[in-house]
Structures are given as structure tokens and as C-alpha cells.
Scaffold this motif. Structure first.
Motif, PDB file in Angstrom:
ATOM      1  N   THR A  71       0.862  -1.186   0.000  1.00 16.73           N
ATOM      2  CA  THR A  71       0.000   0.000   0.000  1.00 16.73           C
ATOM      3  C   THR A  71       0.899   1.237   0.000  1.00 16.73           C
ATOM      4  OG1 THR A  71      -0.283   0.102   2.411  1.00 16.73           O
ATOM      5  CG2 THR A  71      -1.857  -1.264   1.183  1.00 16.73           C
ATOM      6  N   GLY A  72       0.264   2.419  -0.036  1.00 18.49           N
ATOM      7  CA  GLY A  72       1.028   3.646  -0.295  1.00 18.49           C
ATOM      8  C   GLY A  72       1.679   4.294   0.902  1.00 18.49           C
ATOM      9  N   ALA A  73       2.266   3.497   1.775  1.00 19.95           N
ATOM     10  CA  ALA A  73       3.073   4.062   2.864  1.00 19.95           C
ATOM     11  C   ALA A  73       4.529   4.054   2.442  1.00 19.95           C
ATOM     12  CB  ALA A  73       2.899   3.254   4.146  1.00 19.95           C
ATOM     13  N   SER A  74       5.301   4.913   3.049  1.00 16.68           N
ATOM     14  CA  SER A  74       6.737   4.886   2.809  1.00 16.68           C
ATOM     15  C   SER A  74       7.271   3.524   3.269  1.00 16.68           C
ATOM     16  CB  SER A  74       7.396   6.025   3.593  1.00 16.68           C
ATOM     17  OG  SER A  74       8.759   6.063   3.273  1.00 16.68           O
TER      18      SER A  74
ATOM     19  N   SER B  62      -2.048  -1.143  -4.108  1.00 21.05           N
ATOM     20  CA  SER B  62      -2.973  -0.017  -4.244  1.00 21.05           C
ATOM     21  C   SER B  62      -2.424   0.998  -5.247  1.00 21.05           C
ATOM     22  CB  SER B  62      -3.188   0.655  -2.883  1.00 21.05           C
ATOM     23  OG  SER B  62      -2.018   1.352  -2.496  1.00 21.05           O
TER      24      SER B  62
ATOM     25  N   ALA C 113      -1.989   4.126  -4.588  1.00 23.10           N
ATOM     26  CA  ALA C 113      -0.994   4.946  -3.878  1.00 23.10           C
ATOM     27  C   ALA C 113       0.354   4.219  -3.813  1.00 23.10           C
ATOM     28  CB  ALA C 113      -1.503   5.277  -2.473  1.00 23.10           C
ATOM     29  N   ALA C 114       0.328   2.898  -3.755  1.00 24.38           N
ATOM     30  CA  ALA C 114       1.584   2.129  -3.744  1.00 24.38           C
ATOM     31  C   ALA C 114       2.353   2.363  -5.036  1.00 24.38           C
ATOM     32  CB  ALA C 114       1.290   0.643  -3.567  1.00 24.38           C
TER      33      ALA C 114
ATOM     34  N   ILE D 287       2.439   5.096  -6.718  1.00 25.32           N
ATOM     35  CA  ILE D 287       3.071   6.427  -6.608  1.00 25.32           C
ATOM     36  C   ILE D 287       4.311   6.338  -5.708  1.00 25.32           C
ATOM     37  CG2 ILE D 287       2.738   8.795  -5.761  1.00 25.32           C
ATOM     38  CD1 ILE D 287      -0.305   8.360  -6.437  1.00 25.32           C
ATOM     39  N   VAL D 288       4.161   5.635  -4.595  1.00 28.37           N
ATOM     40  CA  VAL D 288       5.284   5.554  -3.642  1.00 28.37           C
ATOM     41  C   VAL D 288       6.441   4.728  -4.229  1.00 28.37           C
ATOM     42  CG1 VAL D 288       5.974   4.832  -1.319  1.00 28.37           C
ATOM     43  CG2 VAL D 288       3.758   5.916  -1.670  1.00 28.37           C
TER      44      VAL D 288
ATOM     45  N   GLN E  95       8.308   6.972  -6.445  1.00 27.24           N
ATOM     46  CA  GLN E  95       9.012   7.997  -5.678  1.00 27.24           C
ATOM     47  C   GLN E  95      10.235   7.427  -4.950  1.00 27.24           C
ATOM     48  OE1 GLN E  95       8.566  11.271  -5.341  1.00 27.24           O
ATOM     49  NE2 GLN E  95      10.186  11.430  -3.804  1.00 27.24           N
TER      50      GLN E  95
ATOM     51  N   THR F 226      -0.414   1.454   5.003  1.00 27.58           N
ATOM     52  CA  THR F 226      -0.773   2.841   5.364  1.00 27.58           C
ATOM     53  C   THR F 226      -1.714   2.847   6.572  1.00 27.58           C
ATOM     54  OG1 THR F 226      -2.733   2.848   3.948  1.00 27.58           O
ATOM     55  CG2 THR F 226      -0.679   3.619   2.953  1.00 27.58           C
ATOM     56  N   MET F 227      -1.819   4.005   7.173  1.00 25.45           N
ATOM     57  CA  MET F 227      -2.765   4.168   8.278  1.00 25.45           C
ATOM     58  C   MET F 227      -4.197   4.037   7.764  1.00 25.45           C
ATOM     59  SD  MET F 227      -1.080   4.353  10.939  1.00 25.45           S
ATOM     60  CE  MET F 227       0.477   3.653  10.452  1.00 25.45           C
TER      61      MET F 227
ATOM     62  N   THR G  48      -5.265   2.068   5.164  1.00 27.41           N
ATOM     63  CA  THR G  48      -5.591   0.643   4.984  1.00 27.41           C
ATOM     64  C   THR G  48      -5.740  -0.041   6.338  1.00 27.41           C
ATOM     65  OG1 THR G  48      -4.592   0.477   2.789  1.00 27.41           O
ATOM     66  CG2 THR G  48      -4.675  -1.540   4.084  1.00 27.41           C
TER      67      THR G  48
ATOM     68  N   ARG H  37       3.474   2.104   8.668  1.00 23.47           N
ATOM     69  CA  ARG H  37       4.514   3.139   8.754  1.00 23.47           C
ATOM     70  C   ARG H  37       3.862   4.518   8.822  1.00 23.47           C
ATOM     71  NH1 ARG H  37       6.170   8.012   7.121  1.00 23.47           N
ATOM     72  NH2 ARG H  37       8.036   8.286   8.355  1.00 23.47           N
ATOM     73  N   GLU H  38       4.126   5.185   9.912  1.00 20.05           N
ATOM     74  CA  GLU H  38       3.749   6.581  10.090  1.00 20.05           C
ATOM     75  C   GLU H  38       4.485   7.081  11.327  1.00 20.05           C
ATOM     76  OE1 GLU H  38       3.361   9.490   9.186  1.00 20.05           O
ATOM     77  OE2 GLU H  38       1.541   9.065   8.060  1.00 20.05           O
TER      78      GLU H  38
HETATM   79  C1  LIG Z   1       5.499   9.536  -1.110  1.00 20.13           C
HETATM   80  C2  LIG Z   1       4.346   9.216  -0.201  1.00 20.13           C
HETATM   81  C3  LIG Z   1       4.598   8.708   1.055  1.00 20.13           C
HETATM   82  C4  LIG Z   1       3.555   8.387   1.919  1.00 20.13           C
HETATM   83  N1  LIG Z   1       3.848   7.835   3.136  1.00 20.13           N
HETATM   84  C5  LIG Z   1       2.843   7.446   3.938  1.00 20.13           C
HETATM   85  C6  LIG Z   1       3.155   6.770   5.161  1.00 20.13           C
HETATM   86  O1  LIG Z   1       4.314   6.533   5.502  1.00 20.13           O
HETATM   87  N2  LIG Z   1       2.117   6.329   5.906  1.00 20.13           N
HETATM   88  C7  LIG Z   1       0.805   6.532   5.544  1.00 20.13           C
HETATM   89  O2  LIG Z   1      -0.088   6.086   6.279  1.00 20.13           O
HETATM   90  N3  LIG Z   1       0.490   7.193   4.396  1.00 20.13           N
HETATM   91  C8  LIG Z   1       1.470   7.634   3.591  1.00 20.13           C
HETATM   92  N4  LIG Z   1       1.174   8.279   2.415  1.00 20.13           N
HETATM   93  C9  LIG Z   1      -0.225   8.614   2.122  1.00 20.13           C
HETATM   94  C10 LIG Z   1      -1.016   7.443   1.526  1.00 20.13           C
HETATM   95  O3  LIG Z   1      -0.417   7.013   0.321  1.00 20.13           O
HETATM   96  C11 LIG Z   1      -2.477   7.872   1.283  1.00 20.13           C
HETATM   97  O4  LIG Z   1      -3.120   8.049   2.534  1.00 20.13           O
HETATM   98  C12 LIG Z   1      -3.256   6.894   0.419  1.00 20.13           C
HETATM   99  O5  LIG Z   1      -4.607   7.328   0.314  1.00 20.13           O
HETATM  100  C13 LIG Z   1      -3.241   5.497   1.014  1.00 20.13           C
HETATM  101  O6  LIG Z   1      -3.969   4.629   0.156  1.00 20.13           O
HETATM  102  P1  LIG Z   1      -3.795   3.052   0.289  1.00 20.13           P
HETATM  103  O7  LIG Z   1      -3.933   2.704   1.729  1.00 20.13           O
HETATM  104  O8  LIG Z   1      -4.928   2.514  -0.540  1.00 20.13           O
HETATM  105  O9  LIG Z   1      -2.483   2.715  -0.297  1.00 20.13           O
HETATM  106  C14 LIG Z   1       2.202   8.620   1.529  1.00 20.13           C
HETATM  107  C15 LIG Z   1       1.950   9.128   0.242  1.00 20.13           C
HETATM  108  C16 LIG Z   1       3.008   9.435  -0.610  1.00 20.13           C
HETATM  109  C17 LIG Z   1       2.702   9.961  -1.980  1.00 20.13           C
END
Ligand SMILES: Cc1cc2nc3c(=O)[nH]c(=O)nc-3n(C[C@H](O)[C@H](O)[C@H](O)COP(=O)(O)O)c2cc1C
Length: 215
Positions: A23-26, A50, A52-53, A55-56, A59, A115-116, A118, A150-151
Motif C-alpha cells: 500500500t502507499g506508505a513509505s 494499491s 498509492a503504492a 506512486i510511492v 518515488q 498505510t494508516m 488501509t 509506517r507513520e
Molecule cells: C510519497 C508518499 C509517502 C507516503 N507515506 C505514507 C506513510 O508513511 N504512511 C501513511 O499512512 N500514508 C502515507 N502516504 C499517504 C497514503 O499514500 C495515502 O493516505 C493513500 O490514500 C493510502 O492509500 P492506500 O492505503 O490505498 O495505499 C504517503 C503518500 C506518498 C505519496
């Protein structure tokens, strides 16, 4: 809460089916390294990720996760030398994917990085997409669910959700590397976390020497 164990759990070396979500957490390097290790150790892997994943991954690793699951499957299978049928990649709305049903639950499911958002959806049981539905299935079927959230810092809402999940039997495994083994590179730091995940699912790993182990 005691978990029901499958017969293959008694033999840590036996190949199992491990579902994995990015998922889109770092922390994408943890997820990708975990995928590589699971394939290298002969596990069958079901992967979903996801938007967002994607995109991450770009990045953090300059990695393009293709929008088409089949394309992603080909890419990782080639990169990590997966055998025929060892790796299956599914779209996040693919309700025909095996892990969408309790009749075909994986032995374990790892969301890494998590992510927080998910994590909150899993805690709430929304099961809105394949990532959260698979968690719902794994929980109801008493299989192992590991979240690598991760947050920082963590809010009271994050902590409450984690406590709720932990009480439901979920392993909350934050990617917090130890430094007592004197890592020399980012890869060492990544491997420390991935080794802890592999230990949790009983997959043999030689990434990190165990504490007290001789050279
Ligand atoms: C470069 C980048 C880093 C991110 N890092 C985090 C993170 O560490 N923890 C987190 O909860 N969300 C992080 N986010 C935000 C999530 O990607 C965002 O809340 C997204 O809606 C999560 O969707 P998902 O849970 O479906 O992947 C980050 C976004 C970007 C673009």
C-alpha cells in the motif's frame, strides 16, 4: 488469541501460499525485498497493490508498478526468477482472486508497507477492495495477518486501531530497525525488518544473523 495452525505450519521449510499487499506508505523497499525473498524461498505468492503504492514505488525506488496486474506479474517473475505459477498478481478490484474468499484463503497475509488508511479499513472491516477483503478473509479463517504500518508520530486513532487489530490476533510489525547489529547500508536496515517478517511466517531466512549466533 490462539490461532488455528495448518499442517504445513509445523514444517517451516514447506512451501506455502503467502498473500502480499503493497500500500502507499513509505517503505516500498521492504515490500519488494520481501517479495524477492518469498519467491527465492519457494513460496507461492499472491500479490496485490494499491494505486498509492504505485506512486510511492516510483518515488522511493524509481519502480514503475504497472497498472495491468499481468504486466506486473511478468515483470517480477522475470526479475526474481519465479517458477511457472509461483507468482500471481491481482488487481485491487479483482473479486475472482482466490484470497477474496474464505474457501481459498492464503496461509498468511502480509501488508507491507501498510498505510494508516488501509490499517483503519482493516480494523473497521470495510472489505471494500481486494486488499482489505483479503485481510477480512484471513482474520475470519484464523490465518496469520501481519501489518507493517509506517507513520510517525502516531495519533491516538492510529494507536487505537492497532490495539483493536492486535486484540483480534493481528501481528503489528512496525518497520523499526535495530542498530545493535551494526548495519552498514540501507539494504542491511531493510533486511533487518524483512527478516523479522519472514520469522513471523516461518519462512527460513539468512538475511540477518540471529542474536547469540556464532559467525
Ligand atoms: C510519497 C508518499 C509517502 C507516503 N507515506 C505514507 C506513510 O508513511 N504512511 C501513511 O499512512 N500514508 C502515507 N502516504 C499517504 C497514503 O499514500 C495515502 O493516505 C493513500 O490514500 C493510502 O492509500 P492506500 O492505503 O490505498 O495505499 C504517503 C503518500 C506518498 C505519496
Amino acid at each position: 488469541m490462539a490461532k488455528t495452525r495448518k499442517s504445513s505450519d509445523s514444517n517451516p521449510a514447506a512451501a506455502r501460499t503467502i498473500a502480499l499487499a503493497f500500500t502507499g506508505a513509505s517503505g516500498m523497499p521492504y515490500g519488494v525485498r520481501l517479495l524477492q525473498q518469498l519467491i527465492a524461498s519457494g513460496q507461492r505468492v499472491w500479490l496485490v497493490y494499491s494505486q498509492a503504492a504505485q506512486i510511492v514505488a516510483k518515488q522511493e525506488m524509481d519502480l514503475v508498478l504497472p497498472t495491468q496486474p499481468r504486466e506486473c506479474q511478468r515483470m517480477f517473475a522475470k526479475q526474481f526468477g519465479a517458477s511457472e505459477g509461483q507468482l500471481s498478481v491481482y488487481g485491487r478490484d479483482d473479486w475472482n482472486a482466490p484470497m477474496a474468499s474464505g474457501t481459498h484463503a492464503p496461509d498468511a497475509y502480509v501488508v507491507c508497507p501498510c498505510t494508516m488508511g488501509t490499517l483503519a479499513e482493516i480494523a473497521a472491516g470495510t472489505a471494500r477492495d481486494l486488499i482489505t477483503r483479503a485481510a477480512d478473509v484471513v482474520l475470519k479463517e484464523n490465518r496469520k495477518l501481519i501489518l507493517v504500518p509506517r507513520e510517525t508520530p502516531l495519533s491516538a486513532i492510529h494507536l487505537e486501531n492497532m490495539l483493536k487489530l492486535s486484540r483480534a490476533g493481528v501481528v503489528i510489525l512496525p518497520p523499526n530497525p535495530g542498530f545493535y547489529y551494526q548495519p552498514e547500508s540501507v539494504q542491511d536496515v531493510v533486511d533487518f525488518v524483512v527478516a523479522r517478517i519472514l520469522d513471523q511466517i516461518g519462512v527460513p531466512q539468512q538475511l540477518i544473523k540471529r542474536w547469540g549466533e556464532e559467525d
